[in-house]
Design a protein around this motif. Structure first.
Motif, PDB file in Angstrom:
ATOM      1  N   GLN A   1       0.683  -1.336  -0.040  1.00 26.17           N
ATOM      2  CA  GLN A   1      -0.128   0.036  -0.084  1.00 26.17           C
ATOM      3  C   GLN A   1       0.946   1.218   0.007  1.00 26.17           C
ATOM      4  N   ARG A   2       1.842   0.977   0.862  1.00 20.57           N
ATOM      5  CA  ARG A   2       2.908   2.498   0.799  1.00 20.57           C
ATOM      6  C   ARG A   2       3.398   2.631  -0.614  1.00 20.57           C
ATOM      7  N   GLN A   3       3.887   1.535  -1.487  1.00 16.46           N
ATOM      8  CA  GLN A   3       4.326   1.644  -2.601  1.00 16.46           C
ATOM      9  C   GLN A   3       3.202   2.237  -3.549  1.00 16.46           C
ATOM     10  N   ARG A   4       2.040   1.909  -3.451  1.00 14.47           N
ATOM     11  CA  ARG A   4       0.939   2.528  -4.117  1.00 14.47           C
ATOM     12  C   ARG A   4       0.901   4.048  -3.885  1.00 14.47           C
ATOM     13  N   VAL A   5       1.024   4.278  -2.809  1.00 14.67           N
ATOM     14  CA  VAL A   5       0.948   5.843  -2.382  1.00 14.67           C
ATOM     15  C   VAL A   5       2.005   6.607  -3.008  1.00 14.67           C
ATOM     16  N   ALA A   6       3.130   6.065  -3.077  1.00  6.34           N
ATOM     17  CA  ALA A   6       4.006   6.691  -3.640  1.00  6.34           C
ATOM     18  C   ALA A   6       3.889   6.626  -5.040  1.00  6.34           C
TER      19      ALA A   6
END
Lengths: 358, 295
Positions: free
Chosen positions: A138-143
């Protein structure tokens, strides 16, 4: 016209030359992967394109305009960092909205773009959470969301999946490929993982010690490596190399003496010359237990049974490593001499400098 | 159940040395001070319990409320200035400037020099007849006659603050610099890639991420400044006319100067209550901050 053009690009840190003259053209909408071992300069090259590193020599053009001296924001790029670089004190919404806040866009426009990115990346339920509460994926998706809202000409990804576990990595790989199809934007992606490179790229740029070892499509690189570095880097397990000497080359057939392993005759028009030292390359997956044009007797030291594959590790008489990959679960046992053959058209030949001589 | 109890006993046994130490060094003197604050203890072998009389006296007729107010003003300006200069200093020292290491070293002397020596040095500088400050101001024609800074109430008050700031700034700067350096470089690069300028990055990334460190430093500085004794005592001994008398100086004067130990203890208890309130406010703020991050 290419969207990104690198001309004789060089980068030095004090005395150390990291990038040693790179020429590359990237077309609009291409998914280009920079791949290479640690320290080959791939991340530095990406950071130079982003504008995070100065250019020592050469030229970077984006959309036909030289951008060497432009700050990142004026280059029309957006970058996704290896560490995600999310602001821990801001919500997901504010993280994604950050570049738009910098641009001072009206709130309605900010909201529209953030919501659209969140929808694409399935982050809608997480918008009010902080990065600390999210999983790696999910963090990757936010980035990625933060990059998307800027609507850049070129997306730059610096090893974005390297912090994820294997299962999530392959999941995110597919998501990124889908995203590329949906957005149609140019994407430049840095990785040291050749599987990522092979599965995602339209074009792979293999880097070795600051120079391009080869540029091509994944299958081009796999089937026709220009040199021994690319041959060894692309493919897993890596290609087997056997040293030998050309005993005759008449323009139609090349005969190579492989010492104790015998002499192999390769029916091909090759640049190899008589007496030349060469390296013969054969991929582990091209070895078979039955048939083949040329057979070797190998005694496996270690055998791995993976169900779908069986991998055997051995040493040749001259000491070189020799790996074989067989489909399924054939009868290969450790310490038991086994005949392994291969088709001669799948053999690669490299000269003393490591260049392919086809 | 038995297992849990024996585990608790074992934990207690392990903690015992530290607990005994704390009881002797902290708890007992604190308890004794509280007890003393309800007595009329003075320079006599015996004393009587007087109930709340000491507290009624210090909050009643005397000037203790004025002292409290002065202490708060003194502490507020000192801490605020230290935090402001410390933050600016840390930001400058964190910037990639030539001679960065030299500048970092140069921030340390006020902290390295023994405090009393530093304070005496300031005392000389504040001297009206041969002090540097008065001399320079006269040379530049800003004042016409010698200015005995520590001899005048309002200037003495601000002079003690300046000295306290001079001594306290290095620690604040170094602490905040360490906090600043722990912010990942990637965050700044990401913000720069998105077009954020220096000030924007400072406002939206550096400051919020440094907030926990700033809160901690503010509390530490607040407690140290609130209880700051040596600076005022060496420079003015609380004078002139009590204009630099803070709670700690007042407590010392009452207990050690006037030998009113009971009343002095009551003042010390009041200081302790104030410091405890600061700590409670701090811990609440930290909890709120960490809850915010976890959201």
């Amino acid at each position: 016209m290419s969207q990104l053009s690198l001309k004789h690009l060089e980068k030095s840190f004090n005395e150390a030359r990291i990038i040693k003259g790179i020429d590359l053209e990237v077309s609009e909408g291409e998914f280009v992967v920079f791949v290479g071992p640690s320290g080959c300069g791939k991340s530095t090259l990406l950071r130079m394109i982003a504008g995070l590193e100065d250019v020592s020599a050469g030229e970077i053009s984006i959309g036909g305009k030289v951008v060497n001296d432009l700050p990142p924001v004026q280059r029309g790029i957006a970058m996704v960092f290896q560490s995600y670089a999310l602001y821990p004190h801001m919500t997901v919404y504010e993280n994604i909205a950050f570049p738009l806040r910098v641009e001072k866009l009206p709130q309605a426009e900010v909201d529209k773009r953030v919501q659209a990115a969140a929808k694409v990346l399935q982050l809608e339920p997480r918008l009010q959470h902080r990065p600390g509460m999210l999983s790696g994926g999910q963090r990757q998706r936010v980035a990625i969301g933060r990059a998307i809202v800027r609507q850049p000409k070129i997306f730059l990804f610096d090893e974005p999946l390297s912090n994820l576990d294997a299962a999530l990595r392959s999941e995110m790989r597919i998501e990124l490929m889908e995203l590329h199809k949906r957005l149609g934007s140019t994407m430049i992606y840095v990785t040291h993982d050749q599987v990522e490179a092979m599965t995602m790229a339209d074009k792979i740029v293999v880097l070795d010690a600051g120079v391009i070892a080869q540029v091509g499509s994944p299958l081009q690189l796999y089937h026709k490596p220009d040199n021994i570095f690319v041959a060894g880097f692309i493919g897993s397990p890596k290609m087997n190399f056997i040293n030998g000497n050309v005993t005759s080359a008449d323009g139609e057939t090349v005969k190579v003496d492989l010492g104790e392993l015998g002499t192999i005759a390769l029916p091909r028009q090759s640049k190899a010359i008589n007496g030349q030292s060469v390296t013969l390359g054969i991929r582990p997956e091209h070895l078979t237990l039955e048939g083949g044009d040329f057979a070797l007797t190998i005694t496996p030291k270690i055998v791995e049974h993976l169900g779908i594959h069986t991998v055997s590790y051995a040493n040749l008489p001259a000491g070189e490593n020799f790996v074989a990959l067989f489909e399924g679960d054939p009868k290969v046992a450790e310490g038991q001499p086994t005949k392994m053959g291969f088709a001669i058209h799948q053999v690669h030949l490299f000269d003393e400098k490591g260049l392919a001589v086809y | 159940m038995t297992g849990t109890r024996s585990a608790s006993l074992f934990a207690l046994a392990l903690l015992a040395p530290a607990l005994i130490y704390i009881l002797i060094i902290v708890a007992y003197p604190l308890f004794d001070t509280v007890v003393l604050s309800f007595t009329n203890a003075a320079l006599r072998p015996t004393y009587d319990f007087v109930g709340w009389a000491n507290y009624q006296r210090i909050f009643g007729a005397g000037n203790f409320t004025e002292v409290i107010l002065r202490t708060f003003i003194w502490t507020f300006f000192s801490v605020a200035t230290k935090m402001l200069i410390g933050t600016l200093g840390a930001t400058l020292l964190n910037a990639a400037i030539p001679g960065q290491t030299l500048f970092r070293i140069l921030t340390m002397p006020p902290w390295i020099v023994p405090m009393a020596i530093g304070i005496f040095m300031w005392g000389w500088m504040y001297n009206g007849q041969f002090g540097m400050i008065s001399g320079l101001l006269q040379n530049f024609g800003i004042i016409s006659k010698p200015w005995p800074i520590l001899a005048q109430g309002s200037s003495a008050f601000w002079a003690t603050i300046v000295t306290d700031v001079w001594i306290g700034v290095p620690m604040v700067t170094i602490y905040l610099l360490a906090a600043m350096q722990s912010i990942p470089k990637d965050l700044y690069e990401a913000a720069w890639t998105d077009g954020a300028g220096r000030f924007y990055r400072f406002r939206r990334i550096t400051l919020p991420l440094m907030m926990p460190a700033m809160l901690t430093m503010s509390l530490l500085s607040l407690i140290a400044t609130f209880n700051s004794f040596d600076i005022i005592w060496i420079l003015t001994q609380g004078g002139p006319s009590g204009s630099t008398t803070t709670m700690i100086i007042d407590t010392y004067k009452t207990a050690m100067g006037s030998r009113k130990y009971g009343e002095g203890a009551a003042r010390a208890v009041v200081i302790c209550i104030f410091v405890s309130i600061f700590c409670i406010v701090y811990f609440r703020a930290v909890r709120k901050l960490s809850q915010g991050e976890a959201k």
